[in-house]
Design a protein around this motif. Structure first.
Motif, PDB file in Angstrom:
ATOM      1  N   ARG A 233      33.789  49.665  34.774  1.00 26.69           N
ATOM      2  CA  ARG A 233      32.876  49.764  35.916  1.00 26.69           C
ATOM      3  C   ARG A 233      32.266  48.411  36.254  1.00 26.69           C
ATOM      4  O   ARG A 233      31.862  48.164  37.391  1.00 26.69           O
ATOM      5  CB  ARG A 233      31.756  50.762  35.626  1.00 26.69           C
ATOM      6  N   HIS A 234      32.201  47.516  35.250  1.00 22.21           N
ATOM      7  CA  HIS A 234      31.600  46.205  35.488  1.00 22.21           C
ATOM      8  C   HIS A 234      32.480  45.308  36.357  1.00 22.21           C
ATOM      9  O   HIS A 234      32.030  44.252  36.801  1.00 22.21           O
ATOM     10  CB  HIS A 234      31.308  45.516  34.154  1.00 22.21           C
ATOM     11  N   LEU A 235      33.717  45.712  36.590  1.00 24.00           N
ATOM     12  CA  LEU A 235      34.606  44.923  37.445  1.00 24.00           C
ATOM     13  C   LEU A 235      34.613  45.426  38.878  1.00 24.00           C
ATOM     14  O   LEU A 235      35.248  44.823  39.746  1.00 24.00           O
ATOM     15  CB  LEU A 235      36.040  44.958  36.894  1.00 24.00           C
ATOM     16  N   GLN A 236      33.909  46.535  39.158  1.00 28.44           N
ATOM     17  CA  GLN A 236      33.977  47.143  40.485  1.00 28.44           C
ATOM     18  C   GLN A 236      33.268  46.320  41.547  1.00 28.44           C
ATOM     19  O   GLN A 236      33.534  46.492  42.734  1.00 28.44           O
ATOM     20  CB  GLN A 236      33.400  48.560  40.425  1.00 28.44           C
ATOM     21  N   ARG A 237      32.347  45.446  41.169  1.00 29.20           N
ATOM     22  CA  ARG A 237      31.632  44.633  42.150  1.00 29.20           C
ATOM     23  C   ARG A 237      32.273  43.258  42.343  1.00 29.20           C
ATOM     24  O   ARG A 237      31.813  42.477  43.158  1.00 29.20           O
ATOM     25  CB  ARG A 237      30.172  44.445  41.723  1.00 29.20           C
ATOM     26  N   THR A 238      33.300  42.943  41.575  1.00 27.44           N
ATOM     27  CA  THR A 238      33.915  41.618  41.668  1.00 27.44           C
ATOM     28  C   THR A 238      34.747  41.492  42.937  1.00 27.44           C
ATOM     29  O   THR A 238      35.146  42.478  43.554  1.00 27.44           O
ATOM     30  CB  THR A 238      34.814  41.350  40.443  1.00 27.44           C
ATOM     31  N   ARG A 239      35.038  40.245  43.329  1.00 25.00           N
ATOM     32  CA  ARG A 239      35.836  39.973  44.525  1.00 25.00           C
ATOM     33  C   ARG A 239      37.300  39.720  44.176  1.00 25.00           C
ATOM     34  O   ARG A 239      38.179  39.912  45.013  1.00 25.00           O
ATOM     35  CB  ARG A 239      35.276  38.761  45.271  1.00 25.00           C
ATOM     36  N   VAL A 240      37.561  39.268  42.971  1.00 27.61           N
ATOM     37  CA  VAL A 240      38.934  38.985  42.556  1.00 27.61           C
ATOM     38  C   VAL A 240      39.039  39.205  41.042  1.00 27.61           C
ATOM     39  O   VAL A 240      38.083  38.960  40.297  1.00 27.61           O
ATOM     40  CB  VAL A 240      39.333  37.538  42.933  1.00 27.61           C
ATOM     41  N   LEU A 241      40.203  39.690  40.609  1.00 22.08           N
ATOM     42  CA  LEU A 241      40.468  39.932  39.194  1.00 22.08           C
ATOM     43  C   LEU A 241      41.502  38.930  38.700  1.00 22.08           C
ATOM     44  O   LEU A 241      42.497  38.663  39.383  1.00 22.08           O
ATOM     45  CB  LEU A 241      40.985  41.357  38.971  1.00 22.08           C
ATOM     46  N   LEU A 242      41.262  38.390  37.514  1.00 21.64           N
ATOM     47  CA  LEU A 242      42.226  37.511  36.864  1.00 21.64           C
ATOM     48  C   LEU A 242      42.898  38.291  35.742  1.00 21.64           C
ATOM     49  O   LEU A 242      42.237  38.693  34.781  1.00 21.64           O
ATOM     50  CB  LEU A 242      41.537  36.262  36.299  1.00 21.64           C
ATOM     51  N   HIS A 243      44.186  38.524  35.881  1.00 18.49           N
ATOM     52  CA  HIS A 243      44.956  39.230  34.854  1.00 18.49           C
ATOM     53  C   HIS A 243      45.529  38.186  33.907  1.00 18.49           C
ATOM     54  O   HIS A 243      46.497  37.495  34.229  1.00 18.49           O
ATOM     55  CB  HIS A 243      46.065  40.051  35.508  1.00 18.49           C
ATOM     56  N   ILE A 244      44.901  38.056  32.752  1.00 23.67           N
ATOM     57  CA  ILE A 244      45.318  37.041  31.779  1.00 23.67           C
ATOM     58  C   ILE A 244      46.350  37.631  30.834  1.00 23.67           C
ATOM     59  O   ILE A 244      46.134  38.688  30.225  1.00 23.67           O
ATOM     60  CB  ILE A 244      44.096  36.508  31.002  1.00 23.67           C
ATOM     61  N   VAL A 245      47.480  36.935  30.707  1.00 22.49           N
ATOM     62  CA  VAL A 245      48.599  37.411  29.888  1.00 22.49           C
ATOM     63  C   VAL A 245      48.913  36.366  28.821  1.00 22.49           C
ATOM     64  O   VAL A 245      48.974  35.166  29.102  1.00 22.49           O
ATOM     65  CB  VAL A 245      49.847  37.656  30.763  1.00 22.49           C
TER      66      VAL A 245
END
Length: 368
Positions: A233-245
């Protein structure tokens, strides 16, 4: 301090004081008329967003909050004293929900924002208000109203511009410590991150953004496996997600399989979160031989079927991190500019006051 992002509380506003029926009996005024005062107002309970608080731990142990009742009225035109309001300080980003019907009461997104949780009861009228020309000695009085009572659920959603996604031990904590002022726990075993971490990334003296790291996701997270699903839920207000692999996993697990599992769990949890802009960040390239890097990156992107923005970094050595930070800031600045222009256009249209004219309205008929 233990990080708490959920709590259930009960708020009880104060009841209003009762009005009184009283009559003036003074020397030389044996029939002075009604002089009963009103009851005081009950205390109201408010929520106040405070940026100096970052957890709901206070409300995990203090579950009931009750305001005082208003005082009853008295004779000689004495009004009862109103009770003081109660202000509950909460972290910025707290979502307040009515536990009974699921209604969202308030979303505390700005420092100093206030929201009424339970309204205090109004005080009852004294008989001074019931006097009329035909009723000179009224004996009516009003009782105070009951204050509101609610069961509330508090959910904290941290405010961040960028959110980090990835399997445990993908290097998210190392990355956020490399680019920001956050200092999370870093170790050579999975699940070192047990609660969200926030870090401020400084691009220059006046340019910055906030990044959030949550515990790593694993396959089956949507069904309750692992810790990460509790904090998505803490990512719901973000503008962009970084998918780190992690391109160099120590247990030789296929990184493509893990990356697809992350995307699958994200979609299961929330479609709106799945639809957010997502960038691919291939980490730990310092552990891949130089002659194999291009081949391994190309193979991963092909098998993963990725067509979006891709960055190659080593969070440990900071390789590629400055370029990624600049790209993130430029993207966020562009998004803010677009939102500002949209708001400006909307305000301009509202200021013009565009009104559609009904041709059948007699006020607009042309006189012959």
């Amino acid at each position: 301090m233990k990080f708490i992002d959920e709590a259930k509380i009960e708020v009880i506003a104060g009841d209003g004081g009762n009005g009184v029926a009283s009559f003036c009996r003074e020397k030389f005024r044996p029939f002075g008329g009604p002089d009963g005062g009103d009851g005081g107002k009950g205390g109201t309970i408010w929520a106040v967003a405070d940026r100096n608080i970052n957890t709901l731990v206070d409300y995990r142990f203090s579950k009931m909050h009750k305001a005082r009742n208003g005082e009853n009225g008295r004779g000689a035109d004495c009004y009862g004293k109103g009770a003081d309001d109660i202000f509950l300080r909460m972290p910025v980003g707290t979502l307040i929900i009515d536990h009974v019907n699921g209604e969202v009461i308030a979303d505390m997104t700005e420092h100093g924002q206030q929201a009424m949780l339970a309204k205090g009861g109004e005080g009852g009228w004294g008989n001074i208000h019931f006097k009329t020309s035909t009723n000179r000695a009224p004996r009516q009085k009003g009782d105070g109203k009951e204050g509101e009572r609610r069961e509330l659920r508090l959910e904290l959603k941290v405010l961040a511009d960028v959110g980090l996604l990835g399997m445990p031990n993908a290097g998210k904590s190392t990355f956020i410590s490399a680019v920001s002022n956050a200092r999370p726990k870093i170790a050579d075993y999975p699940f070192t991150t047990l609660h969200p971490n926030l870090g401020v990334v400084r691009v220059s003296h006046e340019k910055s953004f906030v990044i959030a790291d949550i515990p790593g996701l694993i396959e089956g997270a949507a069904e309750g496996a692992g810790l990460g699903i509790q904090f998505l839920r803490h990512l719901q207000r973000t503008r962009v997600l970084l998918h780190i692999v992690d391109l160099a996993p120590f247990d030789n697990v296929d990184p493509v399989k893990e990356a697809k599992a992350i995307v699958k769990e994200l979609q299961k949890y929330d479609e709106s979160l799945f639809d957010k802009p997502r960038w691919l960040v291939l980490n730990k390239l310092d552990m891949v031989p130089d002659e194999e890097r291009k081949k391994r990156v190309k193979d991963f992107i092909k098998r993963f079927g990725w067509k979006g923005p891709t960055f190659e970094i080593s969070a440990l050595n900071h390789d590629g991190c400055p370029e990624l930070v600049i790209a993130i800031y430029n993207y966020l600045a562009e998004q803010r500019a677009l939102e500002y222009r949209a708001e400006e256009t909307q305000m301009t249209e509202e200021a013009r006051g565009i009104v559609s004219i009904d041709a059948d309205d007699p006020r607009f008929k042309v006189m012959d």
